[in-house]
Scaffold this motif. Structure first.
Motif, short mmCIF file in Angstrom:
data_model
loop_
_atom_site.label_atom_id
_atom_site.label_comp_id
_atom_site.label_asym_id
_atom_site.label_seq_id
_atom_site.Cartn_x
_atom_site.Cartn_y
_atom_site.Cartn_z
N UNK A 102 0.37 -2.28 -7.95
CA UNK A 102 -1.08 -2.10 -7.94
C UNK A 102 -1.48 -2.03 -6.48
N UNK A 103 -1.88 -0.87 -6.04
CA UNK A 103 -2.11 -0.65 -4.61
C UNK A 103 -3.06 -1.70 -4.04
N UNK A 104 -2.60 -2.31 -2.95
CA UNK A 104 -3.39 -3.33 -2.27
C UNK A 104 -3.33 -4.69 -2.90
N UNK A 105 -2.69 -4.81 -4.07
CA UNK A 105 -2.67 -6.10 -4.78
C UNK A 105 -1.26 -6.59 -5.07
N UNK A 106 -0.38 -5.74 -5.59
CA UNK A 106 0.96 -6.19 -6.00
C UNK A 106 1.99 -5.14 -5.65
N UNK B 254 8.41 6.98 4.16
CA UNK B 254 7.29 6.15 3.76
C UNK B 254 7.34 4.79 4.41
N UNK B 255 6.99 3.79 3.65
CA UNK B 255 7.06 2.41 4.13
C UNK B 255 8.52 2.00 4.19
N UNK B 256 8.99 1.63 5.36
CA UNK B 256 10.43 1.37 5.54
C UNK B 256 10.84 0.00 5.02
N UNK C 134 0.77 -1.23 0.00
CA UNK C 134 0.00 0.00 0.00
C UNK C 134 0.81 1.29 0.00
N UNK C 135 2.08 1.25 0.40
CA UNK C 135 2.79 2.50 0.59
C UNK C 135 4.19 2.47 -0.01
N UNK C 136 4.53 3.54 -0.72
CA UNK C 136 5.88 3.71 -1.27
C UNK C 136 6.82 4.15 -0.14
N UNK C 137 8.08 3.70 -0.21
CA UNK C 137 9.03 4.13 0.81
C UNK C 137 10.33 3.37 0.70
N UNK C 138 11.22 3.65 1.64
CA UNK C 138 12.51 2.96 1.64
C UNK C 138 13.44 3.52 2.69
#
Length: 809
Positions: free
Chosen positions: A202-206, A807-809, A175-179
């Protein structure tokens, strides 16, 4: 093409993380919660998969050390072997030749270059078994590590008598971009960079996640003396990249997979110390006096190792009707090229006498299992499955025999005769397993499991073009595990468990004599090992969940445990084929005896959140394993049935007079089964303090204590006194975890302790004694040096770590 794509992968991920405009545009987000950490009444709860389903570690009836991603980051754990600092009683190390690695735990020692064998402690990478040599490297982007103690096998992978270590890499976030990017530098030549990038497709899927590592350091910092051929400093460089993908098209399908490569180049030297430093009776050295703190080697050339690892890991999960079907697969390739010096006593200074080794191990595993998501009849949890594992590790090496000129001609190196040696074949293990847990009321749980193992091995050893041994094996065994636990309250449980384990007989690699005796072969081809374990313990949570106090006691009994002789090994009569016929000399090797062993131990944990800002954790382990009337290979030149004390290598004539046609000696002993200290403990603490609304400060400490230990009972000079290593960390960070800067010091007090010591180093060779019209005549000869080989505690280091995440770590 794989090299290019893998390097590009790592480069893209690091470049994206360092793009300042994109990073600054991203809103600061709270640190992504690990999938393995939840909250219970405001207190963190560590979730583990020890029994193949998510559980609070405090609810599992066994001892588990869970090392979280936060701990790996906070304590700057770069090499996987450093995990042992958080798990007392665990020892992790790699073999100097680059072939494999070892984990030791619960009072027994396993350090064997063997073919197709199960280890004492098994490793799992994303739920699939993998060799220790692949894991005991630089690590990065890890989600959690679980060290589970006691017999394993009815729930996961392969049977292992002492425990298992599971490594889970970070999974993509749908769901979330990050790093993140993480950089470390220290004062002893280390540069370490790692990073990761999470990309929802694909948000929530891949989603996919890419991560990479680049590390350069000076290995153990052991440097050569002026005798070295190249005179270069020790050096280690590791490059690695990983890409992971996750797809959840519906709520009942989950597909994931990953590919990881790692490439490592190593140049190292074997550390020595003058024998006279520890043995006053030893003749004083006439060469350079070397002490442990000097970190010096005398060998003429360096040890060179190149390792390449490729791991393909995949998983599919399907759920429905309250059940879950899981398929887990993995394919791994390990390529090794090493050059090992074979002149420990430096009889030929400035000349290279080396063994080259090339290996290409390919392993593959498949496991399919069915387990419940909803309890059956509101009482039962179950797991049933099938496991299949193959390993093929063809290896080619050349074993050198040095030929020395007569002293009248200078005594230099006349030639090196190389004997080609090959190992072919592999192993195949299949098993069916099942486990059933009954929940009786709200407080009592009874669990039991079985695994039927079918094991085949088809390895062969070829020396000088001749089939030396055919180690074909076809065996099977049923193992079991059972436990009962009772919760006297939600915060206090007691449990008892029992289990069995089995490992196929080992084929020990390293003795390449073409004239092996029956006694010699008995220490090379061992019967299967079996063991039974009994454990009782309790787990408690006190003071409104601010304190944990856990304690466990266990007893384990082994039959045919593979005990490997420590130090330089045992002297034996070695026969090598040459173009002019077989020649004999004195050699040494760490032969292995199948012996009965009994282990008794206690493990405990006490952790306390003193305040909301200060926590303290103490972990301790005591484990004593003893051989009970076991026959082991030994040095027994006076034939009194008692292993000889440490001394110089015998001449060929002296050794032949003592061992006769057996080629080596054997002794019946009652002694320790492990070289590890019986008692060890770890003390860990952290204190956080707000400096301002946008800045927090912290102090962390990690103290690792190791009690007294024995090495070889016949070596009075390799016992190790107790010692402690202290690591300290101080720094500042963003309250939301977006960035952190840490100053650290490892081995703060510069503790320099010799951990292992061999017998005096020696070199065997063929001495030219004369010349005939058909060539030179030779006789076996041995030269013993005034040095012993040692290993010691890691060097002191001071360093700086910087981490930035978004974002998403």
């Amino acid at each position: 093409m794989r090299h290019v794509s893998a390097y590009s992968l790592m480069g893209v991920s690091l470049f994206a993380l360092m793009a300042p405009a994109q990073a600054m545009a991203q809103e600061a987000a709270p640190q992504q919660a690990e999938a393995t950490v939840e909250e219970d009444a405001g207190e963190p709860v560590i979730i583990v998969q020890a029994r193949r389903r998510d559980e609070d570690v405090q609810d599992v009836p066994s001892v588990i050390n869970a090392v979280t991603a936060a701990e790996i980051q906070n304590l700057n754990l770069r090499d996987f072997t450093e995990v042992k600092t958080l798990a007392p009683g665990l020892e992790l190390n790699t073999n100097a030749n680059g072939i494999g690695g070892n984990a030791r735990m619960r009072g027994v020692n396993f350090d064997t270059n063997a073919s197709g064998n199960n280890a004492t402690v098994e490793f799992y990478y994303n739920d699939a078994p993998i060799s220790a040599g692949v894991i005991l490297q630089q690590m990065y982007d890890i989600g959690q590590i679980e060290v589970q103690r006691g017999p394993q096998g009815t729930l996961r992978g392969r049977a292992s008598p002492s425990g298992s270590i599971t490594i889970t890499t970070r999974k993509p976030d749908l769901n979330e971009f990050g790093g993140f990017i993480d950089a470390t530098a220290n004062d002893i030549g280390t540069l370490n960079f790692k990073g990761g990038l999470n990309l929802p497709i694909i948000e929530g899927i891949a989603a996919i996640r890419v991560a990479g590592l680049w590390d350069e350091n000076e290995a153990d910092r052991v440097r050569p003396t002026t005798n070295a051929v190249d005179g270069r400093d020790p050096f280690s460089r590791t490059k690695s990249g990983r890409i992971s993908a996750l797809i959840e098209p519906t709520d009942w399908i989950r597909l994931e997979g990953s590919y990881q490569y790692m490439d490592r180049d190593l140049r190292s030297y074997d550390q020595v110390e003058s024998f006279s430093v520890v043995n006053p009776a030893a003749p004083p050295t006439t060469d350079l006096l070397i002490r442990a703190k000097d970190r010096l080697a005398i060998q003429s050339d360096s040890r060179l190792v190149n390792q390449r690892f490729d791991i393909y890991n995949w998983r599919a999960e399907f759920s429905g009707f309250g059940q879950r079907l899981i398929y887990q697969g993995q394919h791994s390739e390990q390529k090794l090229h090493s050059v090992e010096p074979q002149d420990p006593a430096v009889v030929f200074p400035g000349r290279s006498v080396a063994q080259t080794t090339d290996s290409n191990a390919v392993g593959e595993s498949h496991e399919i299992r069915l387990q419940n998501e909803e309890r059956v009849f509101d009482i039962f949890d179950y797991v049933i499955g099938y496991f299949d594992n193959t390993l093929d590790s063809p290896t080619d090496l050349t074993r050198p025999t040095a030929v020395r000129l007569p002293l009248v001609f200078g005594g230099g190196l006349a030639s090196v005769v190389q004997t080609p040696i090959s190992r072919r074949g592999g192993s195949h293990e299949k098993s069916f397993f099942g486990n059933l847990t009954a929940h009786i009321g709200e407080a009592t749980e009874v669990s039991g499991g079985l695994r039927q193992i079918k094991y085949k091995d088809s390895s062969q050893l070829i020396v000088g073009g001749r089939l030396l041994t055919d180690n074909s094996m076809d065996d099977d065994k049923l193992i079991y595990n059972a436990s009962i636990k009772h919760n006297f309250s939600p915060d206090f449980l007691v449990y008892a468990s029992t289990g069995s384990s089995w490992r196929p007989g080992l084929d020990i690699v390293g003795d390449f004599s073409v004239a092996q005796s029956a006694l010699e072969q008995s220490f090379l081809h061992l019967p299967p090992e079996s063991s039974k374990s009994y454990e009782i313990g309790f787990k408690s949570t006190l003071f409104d969940k601010r304190m944990r106090f856990n304690l466990t006691a266990y007893h384990q009994k082994f039959e045919n445990f593979p005990y490997r002789v420590p130090g330089s090994g045992v002297y034996f009569v070695n026969t090598t084929p040459t173009a002019t016929g077989p020649v004999q000399n004195v050699a040494s090797f760490n032969f292995v005896g199948a012996v009965p062993v009994e282990v008794n131990g206690v493990e405990g944990e006490l952790s306390y959140d003193v305040t909301d800002s200060w926590n303290v954790g103490l972990f301790a382990s005591y484990s004593l394993g003893k051989i009970k009337n076991g026959t082991i290979p030994c040095n027994d030149l006076n034939n009194d049935g008692v292993p000889d004390p440490t001394g110089p290598a015998p001449t060929l004539a002296q050794l032949q007079a003592a061992v006769g046609a057996d080629n080596l000696s054997a002794c019946v002993v009652n002694q320790r089964a492990s070289f590890l200290p019986p008692f060890s403990a770890t003390l860990q603490s952290e204190y956080d303090m707000p400096i301002s609304g946008k800045l927090d400060g912290f102090l962390r400490g990690l103290l690792s204590y190791n009690g007294k230990s024995q090495g070889d009972p016949t070596n009075d000079f390799d016992d190790v006194g107790d010692y402690a290593l202290l690591n300290l960390f101080a720094g500042v960070r963003d309250p939301d975890g977006q960035w952190e800067v840490t100053l650290f010091a490892k081995n703060v007090f510069n503790t320099e302790k010799v951990l292992t010591r061999t017998t005096p180093l020696f070199t065997s060779y063929q001495q030219i004694t004369g010349f005939t019209p058909t060539g030179a005549t030779t006789t076996p000869a041995t030269t013993t040096s005034s040095y012993t080989g040692i290993t010691m505690t890691p060097p002191q280091e001071f360093g700086l770590n910087f981490r930035f995440a978004f974002g998403s770590r």
